[in-house]
Design a protein around this motif. Structure first.
Motif, mmCIF file in Angstrom:
data_model
loop_
_atom_site.group_PDB
_atom_site.id
_atom_site.type_symbol
_atom_site.label_atom_id
_atom_site.label_comp_id
_atom_site.label_asym_id
_atom_site.label_seq_id
_atom_site.Cartn_x
_atom_site.Cartn_y
_atom_site.Cartn_z
ATOM 1 N N PRO A 71 0.822 -1.226 0.000
ATOM 2 C CA PRO A 71 0.000 0.000 0.000
ATOM 3 C C PRO A 71 0.854 1.272 0.000
ATOM 4 N N ALA A 72 2.015 1.223 0.661
ATOM 5 C CA ALA A 72 2.887 2.398 0.697
ATOM 6 C C ALA A 72 3.470 2.669 -0.685
ATOM 7 N N ASN B 139 0.772 4.051 -2.974
ATOM 8 C CA ASN B 139 0.503 5.458 -2.663
ATOM 9 C C ASN B 139 1.635 6.369 -3.149
ATOM 10 N N ALA B 140 2.858 5.932 -2.895
ATOM 11 C CA ALA B 140 4.002 6.765 -3.286
ATOM 12 C C ALA B 140 4.064 6.936 -4.804
ATOM 13 N N PRO C 46 -3.335 3.174 -8.653
ATOM 14 C CA PRO C 46 -4.500 2.527 -8.028
ATOM 15 C C PRO C 46 -4.082 1.147 -7.513
ATOM 16 N N LEU C 47 -4.638 0.733 -6.375
ATOM 17 C CA LEU C 47 -4.255 -0.549 -5.779
ATOM 18 C C LEU C 47 -5.457 -1.495 -5.746
ATOM 19 N N VAL C 48 -5.284 -2.646 -6.388
ATOM 20 C CA VAL C 48 -6.273 -3.716 -6.275
ATOM 21 C C VAL C 48 -5.628 -4.780 -5.395
ATOM 22 N N SER C 49 -6.124 -4.937 -4.171
ATOM 23 C CA SER C 49 -5.486 -5.880 -3.263
ATOM 24 C C SER C 49 -6.240 -7.201 -3.235
ATOM 25 N N ASP C 50 -5.517 -8.245 -2.863
ATOM 26 C CA ASP C 50 -6.101 -9.567 -2.628
ATOM 27 C C ASP C 50 -6.859 -10.086 -3.851
ATOM 28 N N THR D 253 -10.714 -10.023 -10.220
ATOM 29 C CA THR D 253 -11.734 -10.639 -9.371
ATOM 30 C C THR D 253 -11.268 -10.557 -7.926
ATOM 31 N N ARG D 254 -12.152 -10.066 -7.074
ATOM 32 C CA ARG D 254 -11.871 -9.991 -5.639
ATOM 33 C C ARG D 254 -13.074 -10.551 -4.894
ATOM 34 N N VAL E 188 -13.757 -5.931 -10.557
ATOM 35 C CA VAL E 188 -13.439 -4.506 -10.610
ATOM 36 C C VAL E 188 -12.651 -4.220 -11.881
ATOM 37 N N ASP E 189 -13.015 -3.109 -12.534
ATOM 38 C CA ASP E 189 -12.286 -2.657 -13.712
ATOM 39 C C ASP E 189 -11.412 -1.480 -13.296
ATOM 40 N N VAL E 190 -10.204 -1.454 -13.791
ATOM 41 C CA VAL E 190 -9.295 -0.364 -13.446
ATOM 42 C C VAL E 190 -9.062 0.498 -14.679
ATOM 43 N N ASP E 191 -9.499 1.739 -14.593
ATOM 44 C CA ASP E 191 -9.345 2.659 -15.706
ATOM 45 C C ASP E 191 -8.097 3.515 -15.464
ATOM 46 N N VAL F 187 -1.561 1.505 6.000
ATOM 47 C CA VAL F 187 -0.193 1.677 5.508
ATOM 48 C C VAL F 187 -0.147 2.778 4.443
ATOM 49 N N ASP G 110 2.089 6.329 4.575
ATOM 50 C CA ASP G 110 2.959 6.849 3.514
ATOM 51 C C ASP G 110 2.565 8.272 3.135
ATOM 52 N N PRO H 61 -10.161 5.348 -10.093
ATOM 53 C CA PRO H 61 -10.077 4.623 -11.361
ATOM 54 C C PRO H 61 -10.558 3.177 -11.221
ATOM 55 N N GLU I 20 -13.432 0.651 -10.555
ATOM 56 C CA GLU I 20 -14.890 0.645 -10.589
ATOM 57 C C GLU I 20 -15.403 -0.774 -10.354
#
Lengths: 315, 262
Positions: free
Chosen positions: A103-104, A107-108, A112-116, A129-130, A141-144, B132, B136, B221, B223
């Protein structure tokens, strides 16, 4: 596109998710005919680099700096590699260490972060898929965005094992200034009187038992079956059983002949610890509980009715 | 010292439910304080009880309904609370990690705490990343998945719960964000007295403007485009009948496997 995957290791060994990241990374790179770069940071990077020279990997970047995971070193090294490689997708593990730096980094780098993530594909952008609501629903989820950071759940992609002919390249990185956190050591969770990893038959109890005094019922069942008592995480969190009885990702991995899960829903973290049992049996009131997905035998019913009957059968 | 605790009201889904578009039909949802955050609140309150001059401030992002949940944190001992909400949130299906980071970072900058405690993850969207990410953003140190905490003068000594029954001992400079794992303590039940006192404590509403932000802070971004029940992969033999009947069938299987043979 370029994919950069960051390996995970601890106390001298690459963790399984490192090999799974190679498979996941190759899957993404293949969808656009791109390159897969793998980074391994800290520890014996030469040895790790050789092990990560797997089929489908184009380059392994080894970053020699310190022995064990330190999130400041990881975050800095990944950000420096990102600046050099400009990858479309940055893949990291959703492991405990991944939770401590991914996550750091996202962010830095303003990614965009898609976790897990448990699955994904790439077609003009990432679709992942989450799971949500403790695995009760699966979402897409779609990431644009042109670039994205993704952490993957362990155990969802097969491990890569076939040797490859990747270039192995040392990457020089020194963190700026002093580190804000320092790892002082490791400790094993206390062993205690019983080693559940030794047991042939485990009766394992979960949240469904509701109250501490109800544990007696399951203890009685374990006695009647000549089994050892283990549990899922909430029972240990509540202090009803000691940590050495916990089965799961953060507890013990067990491989008994028979695993009888009583009132355990089967969250992924628990399943990670017991899916290797020869025969899995579940007693749970919820017919949709994920434990039934991996069970060989099941009873959809109230444990407070079924367990006493089962004890009766063996006494 | 000031401790900021982020809490979330999460929706819990009943065993049987129906999906309605990109969400779960309200009829099947119950709202509660996120389990991990409950441990974070308890940890903050225990630090406050052990030391002089410790203020515990609880912050949440949520609609008016969530005041009920944040009052639980007040009833357990938090001194005051902040609830971030704005009409602009109504149109957002998924508040991603970056959007939450912008909101919480603005609160951290206003409150200037020495320590921020969050749960490791929320049981609804399960990103496990906000704490986290906020660290940051505001330039704090951090540690994720903490199951033991001891505060020193300028450092926090923590244990991080790794996989496989191993714990990492780490020293973290303050100020820091720590994401709290379940089991670190035993969360208390709110006492009747605590619940009564909580009614008199302040829950300060904050809109985007109060935080120096505008609706663009919620842009994401990422969705949400689909929601479905996972396909069951079960090929389990399910025993049918009364408790007595199913137990008898299971006992047969267990005996076949040699279980219970003394």
């Amino acid at each position: 596109m370029t994919v950069l995957a960051v390996a995970d290791h601890r106390r001298g060994s690459l963790r399984d998710v490192s090999y799974e990241l190679v498979t996941a990374g190759r899957q993404l790179a293949d969808s656009t005919g791109g390159d897969l770069h793998v980074a391994v940071i800290s520890g014996n990077v030469e040895e790790f680099g050789e092990k990560l020279n797997l089929d489908g990997v184009d380059t392994v970047h080894t970053v020699a700096n310190g022995e064990e995971f330190n999130h400041d070193v990881y975050a800095g090294a990944v950000e420096a590699l990102y600046a050099e490689l400009d990858p479309t997708v940055l893949l990291m593990p959703n492991s405990v260490n991944g939770l401590d730096y991914a996550p750091a980094v996202a962010n830095a780098l303003d990614l965009p972060l898609v976790s897990d993530a448990v699955d994904f594909d790439y077609d003009d952008g990432l679709t992942a898929t989450r799971e949500m609501y403790e695995s009760k629903v699966e979402t897409t989820v779609d990431v644009d965005a042109d670039q994205v950071a993704v952490t993957i759940r362990g155990g969802e992609w097969p491990a890569s094992t076939k040797a490859g002919d990747a270039e192995i390249s040392a990457f020089d990185f020194e963190p700026e200034g002093e580190l804000g956190s320092r790892v002082l050591g490791f400790e094993e969770v206390v062993g205690g009187d019983v080693d559940i990893t030794d047991a042939d038959v485990l009766v394992s109890v979960g949240r469904g038992i509701e109250e501490e005094e109800n544990l007696e019922l399951v203890e009685e069942l374990a006695d009647a079956l000549g089994a050892t008592l283990s549990s899922s995480r909430p029972i240990v969190d509540a202090g009803w059983l000691p940590p050495n009885r916990q089965v799961g990702q953060s507890g013990k991995v067990v491989t008994p002949d028979v695993y009888l899960a009583v009132g355990i829903s089967g969250a992924v973290q628990h399943v990670a610890g017991m899916k290797g049992a020869d025969t899995i049996i579940a007693i749970n009131t919820d017919p949709n509980a994920p434990i039934f997905d991996i069970a060989d035998y099941g009873i959809v019913g109230d444990l407070f009715e079924v367990v006493p009957e089962l004890i009766e059968q063996f006494n | 010292m000031k401790i900021l605790v982020t809490v979330k009201e999460v929706a819990e889904v009943e065993d049987d439910f129906e999906i309605d578009g990109l969400g779960i039909d309200e009829a099947y949802l119950e709202y509660d304080l996120n389990e991990w955050d409950d441990y974070a609140v308890e940890e903050a309150v225990q630090i406050a009880e052990a030391g002089d001059d410790v203020e515990v401030v609880s912050v949440t992002i949520g609609p008016e309904r969530s005041e009920e949940t944040i009052r639980m944190a007040l009833a357990k001992g938090a001194d005051r609370a902040i609830r971030v909400w704005d009409d602009a949130f109504e149109d957002v299906d998924l508040l991603d990690v970056a959007a939450k980071t912008r909101l919480f970072a603005a609160v951290v900058e206003q409150e200037d705490p020495d320590l921020v405690l969050t749960g490791v993850q929320a049981s609804d969207d399960g990103f496990g990343a906000t704490g986290v990410s906020v660290a940051d953003e505001v330039g704090f140190e951090w540690a994720a998945v903490v199951n033991e905490l001891e505060l020193g003068e300028d450092v926090a000594n923590v244990r991080r719960e790794l996989e496989g029954g191993v714990e990492e001992l780490t020293e973290v400079d303050l100020p820091a964000v720590l994401t709290i794992q379940t089991g670190i303590n035993e969360p208390r039940y709110a006492s009747l007295r605590g619940i009564r006192q909580a009614q008199r404590k302040e829950i300060a509403p904050m809109g985007l403007g109060d935080l120096g932000l505008d609706a663009s802070a919620l842009d994401s971004p990422i969705e949400l485009t689909g929601m479905r029940e996972p396909e069951s992969e079960s090929d389990a033999t399910i025993f049918e009948g009364s408790a007595e009947e199913t137990a008898a069938q299971l006992a047969d299987v267990l005996r076949e496997k040699g279980v219970g043979a003394q």
